[in-house]
Design a protein around this motif. Structure first.
Motif, PDB file in Angstrom:
ATOM      1  N   GLY A  10       0.818  -1.202   0.000  1.00 32.49           N
ATOM      2  CA  GLY A  10       0.000   0.000   0.000  1.00 32.49           C
ATOM      3  C   GLY A  10       0.855   1.256   0.000  1.00 32.49           C
ATOM      4  O   GLY A  10       0.559   2.223  -0.705  1.00 32.49           O
ATOM      5  N   GLY A  11       1.928   1.249   0.777  1.00 30.92           N
ATOM      6  CA  GLY A  11       2.842   2.383   0.792  1.00 30.92           C
ATOM      7  C   GLY A  11       3.463   2.623  -0.568  1.00 30.92           C
ATOM      8  O   GLY A  11       3.637   3.773  -0.998  1.00 30.92           O
ATOM      9  N   LEU A  12       3.808   1.552  -1.277  1.00 28.32           N
ATOM     10  CA  LEU A  12       4.371   1.694  -2.618  1.00 28.32           C
ATOM     11  C   LEU A  12       3.371   2.356  -3.571  1.00 28.32           C
ATOM     12  O   LEU A  12       3.750   3.198  -4.399  1.00 28.32           O
ATOM     13  N   LEU A  13       2.097   1.981  -3.461  1.00 30.00           N
ATOM     14  CA  LEU A  13       1.086   2.604  -4.311  1.00 30.00           C
ATOM     15  C   LEU A  13       0.902   4.079  -3.955  1.00 30.00           C
ATOM     16  O   LEU A  13       0.691   4.918  -4.838  1.00 30.00           O
ATOM     17  N   LEU A  14       0.965   4.399  -2.668  1.00 30.59           N
ATOM     18  CA  LEU A  14       0.878   5.803  -2.254  1.00 30.59           C
ATOM     19  C   LEU A  14       2.056   6.598  -2.813  1.00 30.59           C
ATOM     20  O   LEU A  14       1.901   7.740  -3.260  1.00 30.59           O
ATOM     21  N   SER A  15       3.233   5.990  -2.778  1.00 28.23           N
ATOM     22  CA  SER A  15       4.412   6.644  -3.336  1.00 28.23           C
ATOM     23  C   SER A  15       4.252   6.834  -4.836  1.00 28.23           C
ATOM     24  O   SER A  15       4.580   7.903  -5.384  1.00 28.23           O
ATOM     25  N   TYR A  16       3.754   5.816  -5.513  1.00 32.80           N
ATOM     26  CA  TYR A  16       3.560   5.905  -6.960  1.00 32.80           C
ATOM     27  C   TYR A  16       2.610   7.052  -7.310  1.00 32.80           C
ATOM     28  O   TYR A  16       2.866   7.829  -8.255  1.00 32.80           O
ATOM     29  N   ALA A  17       1.509   7.169  -6.560  1.00 26.34           N
ATOM     30  CA  ALA A  17       0.525   8.209  -6.860  1.00 26.34           C
ATOM     31  C   ALA A  17       1.082   9.601  -6.592  1.00 26.34           C
ATOM     32  O   ALA A  17       0.943  10.513  -7.416  1.00 26.34           O
ATOM     33  N   THR A  18       1.718   9.786  -5.439  1.00 26.05           N
ATOM     34  CA  THR A  18       2.203  11.116  -5.082  1.00 26.05           C
ATOM     35  C   THR A  18       3.396  11.527  -5.937  1.00 26.05           C
ATOM     36  O   THR A  18       3.455  12.650  -6.444  1.00 26.05           O
ATOM     37  N   GLY A 133      -1.670  21.082   5.083  1.00 28.73           N
ATOM     38  CA  GLY A 133      -1.311  19.717   4.738  1.00 28.73           C
ATOM     39  C   GLY A 133      -1.671  18.726   5.814  1.00 28.73           C
ATOM     40  O   GLY A 133      -2.021  19.089   6.937  1.00 28.73           O
ATOM     41  N   CYS A 134      -1.565  17.449   5.446  1.00 28.85           N
ATOM     42  CA  CYS A 134      -1.867  16.367   6.388  1.00 28.85           C
ATOM     43  C   CYS A 134      -0.815  15.277   6.207  1.00 28.85           C
ATOM     44  O   CYS A 134       0.344  15.562   5.910  1.00 28.85           O
ATOM     45  N   THR A 135      -1.207  14.025   6.350  1.00 30.11           N
ATOM     46  CA  THR A 135      -0.236  12.937   6.282  1.00 30.11           C
ATOM     47  C   THR A 135       0.341  12.763   4.886  1.00 30.11           C
ATOM     48  O   THR A 135       1.500  12.364   4.733  1.00 30.11           O
ATOM     49  N   SER A 136      -0.421  13.045   3.848  1.00 31.65           N
ATOM     50  CA  SER A 136       0.092  12.871   2.486  1.00 31.65           C
ATOM     51  C   SER A 136       1.032  14.011   2.102  1.00 31.65           C
ATOM     52  O   SER A 136       2.184  13.788   1.731  1.00 31.65           O
ATOM     53  N   GLY A 137       0.554  15.246   2.182  1.00 32.52           N
ATOM     54  CA  GLY A 137       1.377  16.370   1.767  1.00 32.52           C
ATOM     55  C   GLY A 137       2.605  16.584   2.626  1.00 32.52           C
ATOM     56  O   GLY A 137       3.710  16.812   2.110  1.00 32.52           O
ATOM     57  N   HIS A 138       2.435  16.491   3.949  1.00 31.63           N
ATOM     58  CA  HIS A 138       3.570  16.755   4.837  1.00 31.63           C
ATOM     59  C   HIS A 138       4.465  15.525   5.014  1.00 31.63           C
ATOM     60  O   HIS A 138       5.694  15.653   4.994  1.00 31.63           O
ATOM     61  N   MET A 139       3.858  14.353   5.205  1.00 32.62           N
ATOM     62  CA  MET A 139       4.690  13.186   5.498  1.00 32.62           C
ATOM     63  C   MET A 139       5.252  12.552   4.228  1.00 32.62           C
ATOM     64  O   MET A 139       6.463  12.418   4.066  1.00 32.62           O
TER      65      MET A 139
END
Length: 370
Positions: A10-18, A133-139
């Motif tokens: 799941g983290g890899l997919l989040l990285s791919y999207a961002t 920002g939140c967990t996506s933008g900041h973290m």
């Protein structure tokens, strides 16, 4: 249940999207920023005379960002909702592959308390607006850029969430016993088909597809943002962030703390979300090191990346407010829209109430900043 592999994927997919949106369009896939942008645009159309907060985004090494429509934000948010709907369709088969539930039993307002739900939504909405920002933008993206502001924000909202979850514990929920308890369709897909559908969005979002000549030029960035939003929701579900019980359990990390901050009796620490940082943050750091010297992103003429800046009181206060709201309910903006898209337990659920309070909190905070 400790689920290191699904959370890492799941983290890899989040990285791919961002990282995908950043490298291709030069834009930050921050869930709260996207949501507040859409909510603000809708509010301005409903009340055109209302004073709007000035745009503060700047382009990296190119001065102030030019005014641009918010179409990509609408597309990204629509993609996140669509990702939730896709998860609803594939859930029974996907959970068979993962060996764990991706959604909790719905949190009903009557069980959680209307005051807690509204307070949490207002705090998350206002806090993320103030902190930008939140967990996506900041973290996921801010820490990847080694931003001091993002580091301060992450420390603030994680610490306040941890404290709040212990001082005002939310009863840990259980995963649904069956798809029927969520009103979902029975499993009609094979596990392989479910996995293939979940991989469709990230594969289709490759620039070679979404920016091909087969797609009109005005639609290409919107389609790209939509598919990355869908990918983001799928990543959140695999990571475990669409389950508030899993998020709250992560806050119960064993620490030497005073008795007042002890983990509630019977609760245990679930370290799964640490794998999200491993799968999501580290790849983003590598991507940023690769692209930070580019004069422009792949498919746009300018970057739309916030500059650095000082760590100020507004940032810390906003991050702390967000952390308190997150600790109260275990819900942050990205998972909120994934769960809304899935429609899990909307009838009588606290999720729509939380969403309304989130929107109101952001609008109020926006007026404060205006």
């Amino acid at each position: 249940m400790f689920t290191p592999l699904p959370s890492f994927v799941g983290g890899l997919l989040l990285s791919y999207a961002t990282s995908g949106l950043l490298a291709v369009q030069g834009r930050v896939l921050g869930c709260s920023g996207v949501a507040h942008g859409v909510i603000g645009a809708v509010a301005s159309r409903l009340a055109p005379a209302a004073k709007q907060a000035p745009q503060s985004a700047t382009t990296k090494d190119h001065g102030p960002a030019p005014a641009s429509p918010d179409g990509w934000k609408f597309a990204t948010l629509a993609g996140m909702l669509a990702g939730g709907l896709l998860l609803r369709l594939v859930r029974p088969a996907l959970e068979g592959v993962l060996g764990t539930s991706i959604f909790d039993t719905p949190m009903h307002v009557a069980d959680v308390g209307i005051g807690r739900v509204i307070a949490a939504g207002l705090l998350v909405g206002a806090g993320t607006k103030l902190a930008n920002g939140c967990t996506s933008g900041h973290m996921l993206l801010g820490l990847a850029r080694l931003s001091k502001r993002s580091l301060a924000a992450v420390l603030a909202f994680f610490s306040t969430a941890l404290i709040t979850s212990r001082l005002l514990p939310l009863p840990l929920l259980t995963a649904a016993d069956s798809a029927a308890s969520h009103g979902l369709a029975p499993a009609i897909l094979s596990p392989n088909a479910a996995v293939a559908l979940c991989l469709a969005a990230p594969l289709l979002s490759l620039p070679s597809f979404s920016y091909s000549r087969l797609v009109p030029s005005s639609v290409r960035p919107l389609l790209h943002a939509f598919l990355l939003g869908t990918t983001f929701s799928i990543g959140l579900a695999l990571a475990g962030m669409t389950s508030p019980s899993k998020v709250i359990s992560f806050f119960y990390v064993p620490l030497p703390v005073p008795p007042a901050l002890a983990v509630p009796a019977g609760a245990t620490w679930d370290p799964s979300l640490a794998m999200v940082a491993l799968g999501g943050l580290l790849p983003n750091m590598l991507v940023w090191q690769k692209i930070k010297g580019w004069k422009k992103p792949l498919k746009r003429e300018v970057w739309n990346v916030p500059r650095g800046g000082n760590v100020d009181g507004k940032l810390l206060a906003g991050a702390a407010l967000f952390g308190v709201g997150w600790g109260l309910m275990g819900i942050c903006p990205g998972p909120l829209f994934a769960v809304l898209g899935a429609g899990t337990g909307v009838g009588g659920s606290s999720i729509p109430v939380f969403a309304g309070a989130f929107a109101a909190g952001g609008l109020v905070a926006g007026r404060v900043l205006a």
